[in-house]
Design a protein around this motif. Structure first.
Motif, PDB file in Angstrom:
ATOM      1  N   THR A  80     -44.282  -6.032 -20.765  1.00 26.00           N
ATOM      2  CA  THR A  80     -43.577  -6.453 -21.466  1.00 26.00           C
ATOM      3  C   THR A  80     -42.664  -7.057 -20.939  1.00 26.00           C
ATOM      4  O   THR A  80     -42.619  -7.690 -19.887  1.00 26.00           O
TER       5      THR A  80
ATOM      6  N   TYR B  92     -42.563  -6.145 -31.468  1.00 28.46           N
ATOM      7  CA  TYR B  92     -41.230  -6.207 -31.648  1.00 28.46           C
ATOM      8  C   TYR B  92     -40.162  -4.688 -31.948  1.00 28.46           C
ATOM      9  O   TYR B  92     -41.022  -4.337 -33.539  1.00 28.46           O
TER      10      TYR B  92
ATOM     11  N   MET C 135     -38.981  -6.793 -27.042  1.00 31.40           N
ATOM     12  CA  MET C 135     -40.185  -6.684 -27.205  1.00 31.40           C
ATOM     13  C   MET C 135     -40.949  -4.842 -26.843  1.00 31.40           C
ATOM     14  O   MET C 135     -40.307  -4.552 -25.522  1.00 31.40           O
TER      15      MET C 135
ATOM     16  N   LYS D  99     -48.215  -8.908 -29.665  1.00 31.49           N
ATOM     17  CA  LYS D  99     -46.644  -8.183 -28.455  1.00 31.49           C
ATOM     18  C   LYS D  99     -46.134  -7.810 -29.428  1.00 31.49           C
ATOM     19  O   LYS D  99     -46.004  -7.837 -31.470  1.00 31.49           O
TER      20      LYS D  99
ATOM     21  N   THR E 111     -38.505 -13.969 -24.428  1.00 33.43           N
ATOM     22  CA  THR E 111     -38.349 -14.412 -26.004  1.00 33.43           C
ATOM     23  C   THR E 111     -37.873 -15.376 -26.494  1.00 33.43           C
ATOM     24  O   THR E 111     -38.346 -15.602 -27.415  1.00 33.43           O
TER      25      THR E 111
ATOM     26  N   THR F  55     -35.503  -9.973 -23.454  1.00 31.22           N
ATOM     27  CA  THR F  55     -35.342 -11.254 -24.860  1.00 31.22           C
ATOM     28  C   THR F  55     -35.070 -12.944 -23.621  1.00 31.22           C
ATOM     29  O   THR F  55     -35.152 -13.874 -24.731  1.00 31.22           O
TER      30      THR F  55
ATOM     31  N   ASN G   5     -47.162  -5.417 -25.440  1.00 36.34           N
ATOM     32  CA  ASN G   5     -47.959  -6.342 -24.722  1.00 36.34           C
ATOM     33  C   ASN G   5     -48.848  -5.968 -24.737  1.00 36.34           C
ATOM     34  O   ASN G   5     -49.869  -5.307 -23.404  1.00 36.34           O
TER      35      ASN G   5
END
Length: 268
Positions: free
Chosen positions: A207, A133, A219, A131, A213, A210, A222
């Motif tokens: 993806t 970011y 992100m 992943k 995650t 927030t 992925n």
């Protein structure tokens, strides 16, 4: 009435015959896992009480009992990880149930050719997830200052009257957001293509926001990769290199694995 059959995964029968099977608790926490040979393929299963684990009751627990869901999903995942360290495993989805051994055998027999092909594909390989970011504010600043499309728009706006500039600057903000997304995708795709050089296969997943995650940064990528065990170290070293080179510009990399071949197996 017969118990239900909970299917964790499938392994080659030749491996099942050559390796001792570990003692593992089943889905209900009391029974143990066992195997059902179906020709060249062996199913790893446990028994479940038909009334307690009916389709309706499981759906109700999944929808209304988060603690139960997390506990059982963790059990399923951890069991497959343990098995994948010993066997070549085709992992099955959480709560894959069969009414009886015969219905399971029928499914396996009708898909034997594809399953054997999957074993050939994933044998000696590991699944890894990456992943990526990005700090949008840091990247936006750089994009805003160096992007030729944005620079051209700024120059165009500077030639307009102040009244027209107000509305055009609104368009400029949207243009910067658009160019930011394009830049994020371009960088992430480039990294993905480089990493695929170490992998037998590499796929792109959706993806997460927030809210999932729990992070402040977004992100941007992925990816999931099927990598030969001999190439895993080089794959991880490359990600570490990206991390070191790009950290100051707001990029972060989260790699995890090895996992059972969830994304490269039939029925997964």
């Amino acid at each position: 009435m017969d118990d239900l059959i909970y299917l964790y995964g499938l392994i080659p029968t030749k491996e099942a015959d050559n390796q001792s099977f570990p003692s593992l608790k089943g889905f209900d926490g009391t029974g143990e896992l066992y195997t059902i040979p179906v020709g060249n393929i062996t199913a790893i299963v446990c028994k479940l009480d038909r009334e307690t684990y009916s389709e309706e009751s499981i759906k109700d627990r999944i929808n209304h009992d988060m603690e139960w869901l997390q506990e059982k999903a963790f059990h399923h995942h951890e069991t497959l990880i343990t098995l994948s360290k010993i066997f070549t495993v085709i992992p099955l989805k959480f709560c894959t149930l069969y009414k009886n051994p015969d219905s399971l055998k029928t499914t396996v027999q009708s898909n034997e050719s594809r399953m054997m092909g999957t074993f050939d594909l994933i044998a000696g390989h590991e699944e890894w997830n990456l992943k990526i970011y990005c700090d949008d504010q840091l990247l936006k600043k750089r994009v805003s200052q160096s992007n030729p499309v944005i620079e051209a728009k700024r120059e165009e706006i500077s030639q307009l009257s102040k009244g027209k500039q107000f509305f055009e600057k609104k368009k400029l903000d949207k243009l910067i957001e658009s160019e930011l997304e394009e830049e994020k995708n371009k960088i992430s795709e480039k990294i993905h293509l480089h990493l695929k050089e170490f992998a037998l296969k590499g796929n792109v997943k959706r993806t997460w926001g927030t809210d999932v995650t729990g992070r402040k940064d977004n992100m941007t990528w992925n990816g999931v990769y099927l990598i030969a065990e001999s190439k895993v170290e080089n794959f991880l070293e490359k990600i570490q290199q990206y991390e070191e080179e790009m950290r100051k510009t707001g990029w972060q990399f989260e790699v995890s694995g090895p996992w059972p071949a969830y994304h490269f197996s039939i029925f997964s």
